[in-house]
Design a protein around this motif. Structure first.
Motif, short mmCIF file in Angstrom:
data_model
loop_
_atom_site.label_atom_id
_atom_site.label_comp_id
_atom_site.label_asym_id
_atom_site.label_seq_id
_atom_site.Cartn_x
_atom_site.Cartn_y
_atom_site.Cartn_z
N SER A 455 -19.03 31.34 -13.60
CA SER A 455 -18.11 31.28 -14.74
C SER A 455 -17.32 29.99 -14.72
O SER A 455 -17.33 29.25 -13.73
CB SER A 455 -17.15 32.47 -14.73
OG SER A 455 -16.12 32.27 -13.80
N LYS A 456 -16.63 29.71 -15.82
CA LYS A 456 -15.81 28.50 -15.90
C LYS A 456 -14.35 28.77 -15.52
O LYS A 456 -13.50 27.90 -15.67
CB LYS A 456 -15.88 27.93 -17.31
CG LYS A 456 -17.27 27.41 -17.69
CD LYS A 456 -17.27 26.81 -19.08
CE LYS A 456 -18.66 26.27 -19.42
NZ LYS A 456 -18.70 25.69 -20.78
N ILE A 457 -14.10 30.00 -15.05
CA ILE A 457 -12.73 30.36 -14.67
C ILE A 457 -12.42 29.77 -13.29
O ILE A 457 -13.14 30.04 -12.33
CB ILE A 457 -12.55 31.89 -14.64
CG1 ILE A 457 -12.86 32.48 -16.02
CG2 ILE A 457 -11.14 32.26 -14.22
CD1 ILE A 457 -12.85 34.00 -16.05
N PRO A 458 -11.37 28.98 -13.16
CA PRO A 458 -11.03 28.42 -11.84
C PRO A 458 -10.58 29.51 -10.87
O PRO A 458 -10.00 30.52 -11.27
CB PRO A 458 -9.86 27.46 -12.15
CG PRO A 458 -9.31 27.92 -13.45
CD PRO A 458 -10.44 28.54 -14.21
N CYS A 459 -10.90 29.33 -9.61
CA CYS A 459 -10.56 30.31 -8.57
C CYS A 459 -9.80 29.63 -7.43
O CYS A 459 -10.05 28.47 -7.11
CB CYS A 459 -11.82 30.96 -8.00
SG CYS A 459 -12.80 31.88 -9.21
N MET A 460 -8.90 30.41 -6.82
CA MET A 460 -8.17 29.91 -5.66
C MET A 460 -8.15 30.98 -4.58
O MET A 460 -7.90 32.15 -4.87
CB MET A 460 -6.74 29.51 -6.04
CG MET A 460 -5.95 28.96 -4.85
SD MET A 460 -4.30 28.38 -5.29
CE MET A 460 -4.68 26.74 -5.89
#
Length: 555
Positions: A455-460
């Protein structure tokens, strides 16, 4: 459109029903009267109430001799008009009172036997009084009365007319006027007087202006005005809505401590049919040392409701009288529908102010602590939270490049086999693992690979409980190596086991990543990038609170 049906038992034929209708239309007595008139429509511009009226001439009618005893026996019969079609006596009056009985009925408002207003009417008028009492001092002063008059009847009251009204109340009620303003008892007395003198259309005009229907319930069209929210768009309060909500807070924060005590909170929501905020709200937003919702927390909760359930927000604003006090067409005027997130990605910028972060992690990984730390609560404070008052949301403000933004954290249930679309729809993903549990990190990798790797959702990645000794995670690679392989920022150490309030730096980073999902991995590793994003955050946070205190002083 009003429909009038003329019909009574067969024994009362040939009493003049059709003649009445024909005389009304032609304004002269007809020498030749048909057995029954065809359906007739009276245009709006020739009736006092400006309502088009259909007249269906049915058979039979009763005589006055029959009606009068019935009227005397039944107090709910409002009007009896003696009329003559031949002599043109009370023709217009007849139809005027017929319209009035339908458009402005006495029944829902007043009990003739008790000679007093009915409870539902009193309840509705009490809410109207409280909404109109803009400074919440328990009286309607001249400015508030004039605003009320202009709102309901589109015309202000002259000074002498205002005094005349208050004098009438003073004469009849000892506690109806206080400090030259109208009390609630005086307000209710006036409406009782209107109804008793046959002026109940005045009370109905007020009730309908404030959203009430014929059953004295708030109209669904009033509470839920149309608002179209396309897919991939979010809902936020606009500037005017925030100003209104600030004025509501100021109105009820009587001790000026920038927080709402339980009593002040009950007073604020007294215009609602139910208490909308439960104990969980106190664990969703910022509170003071006494556990009372602060000014910032109050606005945060409204922001959360608008984002998650805009229909409920419209309903709540309706109870508070937003469209009336803010002089807007409806509550929908206070809502901004953001543009499609895909457009934000294409343009590499966003105009949104609220960003959602979904927090994933195995049981015991520290998710709840991460949410509560955002509200300034360390581990010791968190231990006082009762399980039944726990919240799975936390929302507060952060500052990125000097701009105030809202970050909404949502703790997702650990069983990720049952994730809904809402659990996946967000601006950034937070993957939390416990550094002291060797099996904790593996859960985060499963969630990432199953739902977010493509996905294009950033993750941390959050390395929680960093105050404890770090244990090697039982996985094919270290958390640092995993983040490197998948082009994520390195794991961020975090603990809420602190003496003071936990650090907020991580939340600024999350907001920044949510605002700039297009930022490259190289930029995310750059200390300059994070420094620019967080500069001025503390200054703006303190300034925002200080400005509210300053604004309160003149008031």
């Amino acid at each position: 459109i009003l429909s009038l049906l003329f019909s009574l038992p067969p024994s009362t034929a040939k009493v003049g029903k059709t003649s009445l209708i024909m005389s009304l239309v032609s304004e002269e007595f007809p020498n030749v009267v048909p057995y029954r008139a065809e359906e007739i429509t009276i245009p709006a511009d020739v009736t006092p109430e400006r309502i088009p009226t259909h007249i269906s001439d049915l058979v039979e009618h009763s005589s006055m001799e029959t009606i009068l005893p019935i009227m005397n026996r039944h107090s709910e019969i409002e009007t009896c008009v003696e009329c003559s079609a031949k002599n043109l006596k009370n023709i217009s009056e007849l139809f005027y009172y017929a319209q009035k009985a339908v458009l402005h009925p006495t029944g829902p408002l007043y009990c003739p036997d008790k000679k007093d207003m009915k409870p539902l009417c009193v309840k509705a008028l009490t809410r109207i009084f409280k909404v109109s009492d803009l400074d919440n001092d328990g009286i309607l002063n001249d400015n508030e009365l004039n605003f009320f008059q202009r709102t309901c009847f589109n015309t202000p009251l002259e000074s002498q007319a205002l005094e005349d009204v208050k004098n009438v109340v003073r004469k009849n009620l000892s506690d109806g006027v206080c400090d030259n303003g109208l009390t609630l008892q005086g307000f209710l007395f006036l409406h009782t007087l209107f109804i008793q003198r046959g002026r109940h259309e005045t009370t109905w005009t007020v009730l309908r202006r404030f959203g009430y229907d014929d059953d004295l319930e708030l109209n669904q069209d009033y509470l839920f005005p149309p608002l179209k929210v396309p897919p991939d768009c979010t809902t936020e309060l606009n500037h005017n809505a925030y100003l209104f909500l600030q004025s509501v807070f100021d109105k009820h924060d009587k001790d000026r401590d920038c927080a709402l005590s339980p009593e002040e909170m009950r007073d604020l929501f007294d215009v609602f049919p139910y208490m909308p905020w439960g104990p969980d709200v106190n664990n969703t937003v910022c509170t003071n040392d006494q556990g009372w919702i602060t000014y910032q927390g109050y606005l945060s909760q409204w922001t959360l409701t608008t984002y998650l359930d805009v229909q409920r927000c419209l309903e709540y604003l309706g109870y508070l009288g937003y469209s009336i006090i803010a002089e807007q067409e409806s509550q929908a005027a206070g809502i901004t529908v953001t543009r499609d997130k895909k457009i934000d990605l294409q343009k590499k910028q966003t105009q949104r102010s609220v960003f959602r972060c979904n927090v994933f992690g195995d049981i015991g990984s520290g998710k709840s602590g991460f949410l509560q730390a955002f509200l300034g609560r360390n581990l010791m404070c968190q231990k006082t939270i009762r399980e039944e008052h726990r919240s799975y949301y936390a929302i507060s403000t952060t500052y990125v490049y000097g701009q105030e933004k809202y970050l909404l954290l949502h703790e997702v249930f650990p069983d990720f086999d049952y994730l809904s679309d809402a659990d996946l729809a967000c601006d950034i993903v937070c993957l939390v693992y416990d550094v002291s549990n060797p099996y904790s990190f593996e859960y985060c990798t499963k969630v990432f690979k199953q739902y977010f790797m493509d996905s294009k959702i950033p993750c941390m990645m959050i390395a929680a409980k960093s105050d404890l000794p770090e244990i090697k995670q039982i996985y094919g690679c270290s958390p640092l190596e995993f983040c490197r392989r998948h082009k994520m920022p390195p794991p961020q150490s975090f603990t809420c086991n602190t003496a003071a309030a936990p650090s907020r730096d991580i939340y600024t980073k999350l907001t920044t990543m949510a605002m700039h999902p297009h930022v490259s991995q190289a930029d995310l590793k750059s200390s300059t990038f994070w420094l620019k994003a967080s500069v001025g955050a503390t200054v703006f946070a303190v300034l925002g609170f200080a400005m509210y205190r300053v604004l309160l002083k003149p008031r």
